[in-house]
Design a protein around this motif. Sequence first.
Motif: not given
Lengths: 306, 289
Positions: B215-218, B270-272, A135-139
């Motif tokens: 969409a936000l997470v994408q 959090l959203l996840y 879940v952590v952003p890839t950056s």
Amino acid sequence: MSTASARASGRRTRRRPEDVAGLGKAGAGTFMTPALALIGLFLIFPALWTIYLGMTDYRLTGLAAADPSFVGVENYTQILADPEFWNSLRLTLIFVLVSGVLGQTLLGFSVAWSLRRLPRWAKGIVETLVLAAWVVPTSVGSFLWLALLDRRDGTLNWLLDTPGMAWLIEYPMASIIIFNIWVGTAFSMLLFSSALGAVPPSQMESARMAGSSTWQQLRDVVIPNIRGHILTNTLLITLWTFNTFTPYLLTAGGPNGASEILPVYIYRTAIPGGQLGVGAAISLLMLLINLVIALVYMRIGRGRKA
Amino acid sequence: MTAQTAKPLRPAAAPGRTVKKFLVRILFVIAMVVIGFFFALPLAWLVTAPFNSTPSLTVSWPDWTLDNFSVLAENPYALTSIGNSLMLGLGTIAVVVTTGSLAAYALSRVRIPGRDGLLYGLLLLSSVVTGTAAMVPLFQLMVTTGLINTQTGVILALSGGVLPTVIFILKDFMDSIPKSYEESARLYGAKPHQILMHVVVPIARPGLAFVAVWALVQVWGNFLLPFILLRSPESQPAAVIMYTFYTESGQADLSLISAFSLVFSIPVILLYFLVNRRYGFRFHGGIKS
């Protein structure tokens, strides 16, 4: 979907039984136009335009930027003669096979399989950790690995007592492969967890009563039951791993192209390298490979639903 | 565990077998610890370093301070970039939720020839034309239309990429709305757009919320498209700015990077977990691609 609507139209004899809002075909068309326009412009057009661009000498700067000319298959002959392309393709295959198909699938399955035998608290911890990596952003994820593998202060060197070991330079492919396993295993874990939940407990129980080992249970009960999930998982993972650009954040394709998988190769050829035409030509090859993988996936998906 | 102890048919296990079982159990625990460690080790830095007064790259127990977050607040690009990420995210949500729900509604309610084929074709297309495969034409499209280096360009490109999935998910939600509601609304003379706004949208709200979060997470973690299409640091989102933090400056500012990483990650985490608890994420290949 289609069966439900067929049933509905069979029961009622009105001309458009579904159209309760009185939209009509024209209205429906109006409603769909904005979305279809966006999809057309940013998905369909790029796909088709790649075919044309790939046959021009389009460049980022200079004469060919203002007025690109048609060069036919020249880009393709250039690419196919370029050892860098073949190197990149070879690395991509290794990357997809080892990190995606083998690594993520096997680890994801093993974790999903083991989770069932863990107490609730331990299950919660393992699941959360695997999911967090996903879940952590890839950056952020890639910086975490840069910190872990750093030559001077990296935690790994400190743990293994190998000061000064530059993992990303000595083992660039191994680094991005393990990194990608870390990032992506969660998906296979989720998918196999739900698949394993659907294996009939009675079959498992009788296999256990018959005294079969874990391995035999896996082979004779579990695998046949979740074959469809294994295929879905493999195809999706292949598609995603094949297209991921994230390893660029770790090694930028280096050192000396040693970890330059196809997405990175396209980027470096097209944008910093300025050869947009050649980049487009490689993109088209990539699109075609994507198309094959996606078609196989769709075909299996539809076959399973029917 | 309970199933393993209940084995009435089996004679008392031989001592060799008990030892073997014990060993297997120990190996299993070791394997789980190793796997847990593998996933936790990189993450440990993310949760410790931001609170360390002198963060290094090595994971260590922090001496708890919040000073790093003031470094973050002082950096000219850090907070702007999170604002940019938010703008890209909200912009994309606005575009895909409005256009997607209109299209999904029409697809759900009007019998259009070849509808299922169209939906599958679109889904197929969205997995074939990825950002990596389409970066050259997208780049050129943005240059030609003058949308290069604008948030609008990135929002549109991202929207095009996620719309097929959005339509697919929303159509499912729309299909489950009882048609009798609309029939009665229509009897009172409501126009299609009124039915949509006052009947369908309120009922489909959970679906719209799900799609918005998805969409936000994408968008939140997307690196490649903004990296290619946005050149000035003022307009880049957090995913891109973070990369420049640790590559362009020779000496990385770890106070800044650590605090930034955490602030940037928390919204999606959090959203996840929120959405996962509500809907469960076994949906169309999950939340991230």
